[in-house]
Design an enzyme around this catalytic site. Structure first.
Site, mmCIF file in Angstrom:
data_model
loop_
_atom_site.group_PDB
_atom_site.id
_atom_site.type_symbol
_atom_site.label_atom_id
_atom_site.label_comp_id
_atom_site.label_asym_id
_atom_site.label_seq_id
_atom_site.Cartn_x
_atom_site.Cartn_y
_atom_site.Cartn_z
ATOM 1 N N GLU A 114 -6.145 -4.681 -6.068
ATOM 2 C CA GLU A 114 -5.134 -3.727 -6.535
ATOM 3 C C GLU A 114 -3.861 -4.510 -6.818
ATOM 4 O O GLU A 114 -3.171 -4.927 -5.892
ATOM 5 C CB GLU A 114 -4.853 -2.661 -5.460
ATOM 6 C CG GLU A 114 -3.803 -1.670 -5.904
ATOM 7 C CD GLU A 114 -3.308 -0.720 -4.801
ATOM 8 O OE1 GLU A 114 -3.189 -1.128 -3.642
ATOM 9 O OE2 GLU A 114 -3.020 0.434 -5.148
ATOM 10 N N GLU A 136 -4.138 8.592 2.511
ATOM 11 C CA GLU A 136 -4.067 8.441 1.050
ATOM 12 C C GLU A 136 -3.741 6.985 0.795
ATOM 13 O O GLU A 136 -2.605 6.556 1.006
ATOM 14 C CB GLU A 136 -2.964 9.337 0.476
ATOM 15 C CG GLU A 136 -3.160 10.824 0.682
ATOM 16 C CD GLU A 136 -4.190 11.408 -0.266
ATOM 17 O OE1 GLU A 136 -4.612 10.693 -1.198
ATOM 18 O OE2 GLU A 136 -4.580 12.560 -0.074
ATOM 19 N N CYS A 174 -0.403 4.402 -6.950
ATOM 20 C CA CYS A 174 -1.743 4.268 -6.352
ATOM 21 C C CYS A 174 -2.801 4.577 -7.398
ATOM 22 O O CYS A 174 -3.821 3.918 -7.477
ATOM 23 C CB CYS A 174 -1.864 5.212 -5.169
ATOM 24 S SG CYS A 174 -1.471 6.919 -5.558
ATOM 25 N N LYS A 202 8.667 10.032 8.275
ATOM 26 C CA LYS A 202 9.235 8.675 8.228
ATOM 27 C C LYS A 202 8.998 8.041 6.858
ATOM 28 O O LYS A 202 7.857 7.813 6.468
ATOM 29 C CB LYS A 202 8.572 7.790 9.281
ATOM 30 C CG LYS A 202 9.240 6.416 9.379
ATOM 31 C CD LYS A 202 8.352 5.388 10.040
ATOM 32 C CE LYS A 202 7.470 4.655 9.073
ATOM 33 N NZ LYS A 202 8.189 3.779 8.149
ATOM 34 N N GLY A 229 -3.614 1.794 6.590
ATOM 35 C CA GLY A 229 -4.391 3.013 6.850
ATOM 36 C C GLY A 229 -5.421 2.798 7.948
ATOM 37 O O GLY A 229 -5.633 3.659 8.803
ATOM 38 N N ALA A 281 -4.896 -1.515 4.296
ATOM 39 C CA ALA A 281 -4.812 -2.265 5.553
ATOM 40 C C ALA A 281 -4.070 -1.451 6.610
ATOM 41 O O ALA A 281 -4.528 -1.335 7.757
ATOM 42 C CB ALA A 281 -4.111 -3.599 5.313
HETATM 43 P P1 NAD Z 1 2.300 0.187 3.543
HETATM 44 O O1 NAD Z 1 0.952 0.529 4.080
HETATM 45 O O2 NAD Z 1 2.813 -1.190 3.761
HETATM 46 O O3 NAD Z 1 3.410 1.150 4.174
HETATM 47 C C1 NAD Z 1 3.324 2.549 4.077
HETATM 48 C C2 NAD Z 1 4.069 3.187 5.224
HETATM 49 O O4 NAD Z 1 3.420 2.852 6.455
HETATM 50 C C3 NAD Z 1 5.513 2.716 5.385
HETATM 51 O O5 NAD Z 1 6.303 3.834 5.741
HETATM 52 C C4 NAD Z 1 5.427 1.733 6.547
HETATM 53 O O6 NAD Z 1 6.630 1.596 7.269
HETATM 54 C C5 NAD Z 1 4.367 2.397 7.400
HETATM 55 N N1 NAD Z 1 3.685 1.506 8.340
HETATM 56 C C6 NAD Z 1 3.542 0.167 8.279
HETATM 57 N N2 NAD Z 1 2.813 -0.275 9.324
HETATM 58 C C7 NAD Z 1 2.464 0.814 10.043
HETATM 59 C C8 NAD Z 1 1.674 1.025 11.215
HETATM 60 N N3 NAD Z 1 1.093 0.013 11.868
HETATM 61 N N4 NAD Z 1 1.499 2.283 11.640
HETATM 62 C C9 NAD Z 1 2.043 3.339 10.982
HETATM 63 N N5 NAD Z 1 2.810 3.202 9.888
HETATM 64 C C10 NAD Z 1 3.014 1.957 9.418
HETATM 65 O O7 NAD Z 1 2.257 0.582 2.007
HETATM 66 P P2 NAD Z 1 3.384 0.333 0.908
HETATM 67 O O8 NAD Z 1 3.376 -1.125 0.588
HETATM 68 O O9 NAD Z 1 4.661 0.986 1.342
HETATM 69 O O10 NAD Z 1 2.822 1.186 -0.326
HETATM 70 C C11 NAD Z 1 1.975 0.684 -1.291
HETATM 71 C C12 NAD Z 1 0.551 1.136 -1.040
HETATM 72 O O11 NAD Z 1 0.484 2.550 -0.926
HETATM 73 C C13 NAD Z 1 -0.372 0.786 -2.188
HETATM 74 O O12 NAD Z 1 -1.592 0.285 -1.705
HETATM 75 C C14 NAD Z 1 -0.594 2.122 -2.878
HETATM 76 O O13 NAD Z 1 -1.789 2.199 -3.613
HETATM 77 C C15 NAD Z 1 -0.575 3.048 -1.729
HETATM 78 N N6 NAD Z 1 -0.293 4.424 -2.161
HETATM 79 C C16 NAD Z 1 -1.278 5.379 -2.085
HETATM 80 C C17 NAD Z 1 -1.037 6.676 -2.544
HETATM 81 C C18 NAD Z 1 -2.098 7.739 -2.489
HETATM 82 O O14 NAD Z 1 -1.767 8.917 -2.610
HETATM 83 N N7 NAD Z 1 -3.358 7.404 -2.327
HETATM 84 C C19 NAD Z 1 0.211 6.994 -3.067
HETATM 85 C C20 NAD Z 1 1.183 6.014 -3.139
HETATM 86 C C21 NAD Z 1 0.926 4.722 -2.677
#
Ligand code: NAD
Length: 471
Positions: free
Chosen positions: A373, A242, A276, A169, A225, A223
């Site tokens: 961040e 991640e 990230c 997804k 995660g 959050a």
């Molecule tokens: P996000 O956590 O808002 O969303 C990420 C994904 O999770 C999306 O597909 C979203 O639809 C889904 N999601 C949202 N709520 C959910 C739930 N309750 N259960 C399951 N899935 C859910 O993150 P974002 O705003 O899309 O991305 C930015 C963040 O991602 C930043 O904090 C960045 O640092 C991090 N990031 C980390 C890595 C890494 O490898 N460590 C890589 C890229 C981005």
């Protein structure tokens, strides 16, 4: 408005009754519609993955490697179609979008060259003890909006190579390029092995609590995660997280600024800082502080910001309105402190979510721009007099994703690197992933590792077999 995007479920195209708009962040206007998967569609995708698991898991690593290579070649062949879609939905310059897809195809193949061998851990004449690995079953893979394709590729590569099947997804902000990748799966992989479904955050929640899912591979914010981990605990799904980072770069007093400044700049501003593992705060020693501020300011001021479809553009907009508002809020907060904003500090006077590359000198540890961040094109530079103090300040955070040390003396850099609490620490480099380098975070930046041998192992369950031997 383009509305021909479809999920891939059991090897077939599916649309949905509901759909949602996809906004081009360079204009702030919708340009396409995306199908919104129902819970019933997710159930069918999970069932298809379950059905495909038996035959796929019984294939050899070599057979799966070949199938994944075919998939990678199929994606590479459509780079001219997928690239512009990625630019329109994500905002990044077209050259960088195509680079991301090309790198994803490369990693899909390179990550499947890693071997995880069963081993005999004891053979003492009385017993033979074997350590063997089994695939886990159905993987739910969830990706964010900053690098939708390469982050999906990391999950697909080891998830499938290990013998699992997958429901993937993408973020609701950037689902389209991933759905096109799903189309390639229809032609190159057995039905049900890789299903792609698009939808809102609720769909992510349904996936992580789904009883038919065995393993969750999540990339996103800290959050979310935490929510994923709680939700996956219902059936004790294996989880890798991640998450976000607040990466420090520590410049040592012997660094060669002419050489390192462009690399530091790239590490902070690539993808408009929405990485990230971007450089999110720099610690510079007294002797190099002002020249480094000047060097980074010059590069930031000259950086060409614009629509990613314009070939002159070096940096696109922030990906969505919420992120744009968040970064502008942090900039406004920063202005309340005694800092020098040496360039930028404002939005661009045009539609879309553009922020000028911003350098903040005289930043201090307590400011939001340093402690949080920022995930945007805003770089604080902090001063230090004592290296031990800089290391302590760099570690004084709940994040621990990546970091870097910049010096002419590489071994001195390596010694400092070992004192930094982060999953990856580079010397004279920052940002990037390589097929043999496990990636993940210390502390709240994540759980487990993806990529490399540790990544592959995380998609498998180890089993010990103890067999008595006849004398
Ligand atoms: P996000 O956590 O808002 O969303 C990420 C994904 O999770 C999306 O597909 C979203 O639809 C889904 N999601 C949202 N709520 C959910 C739930 N309750 N259960 C399951 N899935 C859910 O993150 P974002 O705003 O899309 O991305 C930015 C963040 O991602 C930043 O904090 C960045 O640092 C991090 N990031 C980390 C890595 C890494 O490898 N460590 C890589 C890229 C981005």
């Amino acid at each position: 408005m383009a509305d021909n995007y479809t999920h891939t479920i059991d090897g077939k195209a599916e649309s949905s009754e509901q759909s949602f708009d996809i906004i081009n962040p360079a204009t702030g206007e919708p340009f396409a519609k995306c199908p919104d998967a129902s819970r019933g569609q997710l159930d069918r995708a999970v069932a298809a993955a379950r059905k495909a698991f038996g035959p796929w898991s019984r294939k050899s690593f070599a057979e799966r490697r070949e199938a994944i290579a075919n998939f990678a070649h199929g994606v590479a062949a459509r780079i001219d179609q997928i690239g512009p879609v990625l630019t329109r939905e994500q905002g990044k310059p077209l050259g960088q979008a195509k680079w991301e897809i090309g790198a994803a195809c490369h990693e899909l193949e390179a990550m499947c060259k890693i071997e995880l061998k069963n081993e005999i851990i004891r053979n003492d004449g009385k017993h033979r003890v074997e350590l063997v690995y089994h695939p886990l079953g159905v993987v739910a893979a969830i990706t964010p909006w900053n690098f939708p394709i390469i982050l999906a590729a990391h999950k697909i590569a080891h998830g499938l190579y290990a013998g699992n099947t997958m429901v993937l997804k993408p973020s609701p902000y950037t689902p389209l390029a991933t759905l096109l990748m799903g189309e390639v799966a229809r032609d190159t992989l057995p039905p049900g092995v890789l299903n792609t479904v698009a939808g809102g955050n609720a769909l992510g929640g349904w996936m992580t609590e789904h009883p038919g899912v065995d393993r969750v591979s999540f990339t996103g914010s800290v959050a979310t995660g935490k929510r994923v981990m709680a939700s996956a605990s219902g059936t004790l799904k294996r989880v890798t997280l991640e998450l976000g980072g607040n990466d420090p770069a520590i410049v040592l007093d012997d660094a060669n600024l002419d050489e390192i400044t462009p690399n530091l700049f790239r590490g902070a501003f690539l993808n408009a800082g929405q990485i990230c593992m971007a450089v999110k705060r720099i610690y510079a020693p007294d002797n190099l502080y002002e020249p480094l501020v000047q060097g980074l300011t010059k590069l930031a001021a000259a950086h060409r910001v614009g629509d990613g479809m314009d070939p002159d553009t070096e940096m696109g907009p922030l990906q969505n309105k919420m992120q744009f508002d968040k970064v502008m809020d942090v900039i406004e907060d920063t202005k309340k402190h005694k800092v020098r904003i040496t360039t930028g500090g404002h939005r661009l006077n045009r539609p879309g979510y553009f922020i000028a590359p911003t350098v903040v000198a005289d930043a201090t540890d307590d400011m939001r721009i340093v402690a949080e961040e920022q995930f945007g094109p805003v770089l604080p530079i902090l001063r230090y007099s004592d290296l031990d103090d800089a290391v302590r300040r760099a570690n004084d955070t709940r994040f621990g994703l990546a970091a870097s040390v910049w010096t002419e003396d590489y071994e001195r850099g390596a010694a400092v690197a070992k004192r930094i609490e982060a999953g990856t620490v580079w010397v004279n480099h920052h940002v990037g992933s390589e097929a043999d380098m496990p990636f993940g975070g210390f502390k709240e930046s994540g759980l487990g590792r993806e990529i490399g041998s540790l990544g592959l192992a995380s998609y498998m369950e180890p089993q010990v077999i103890k067999v008595p031997l006849r004398g």
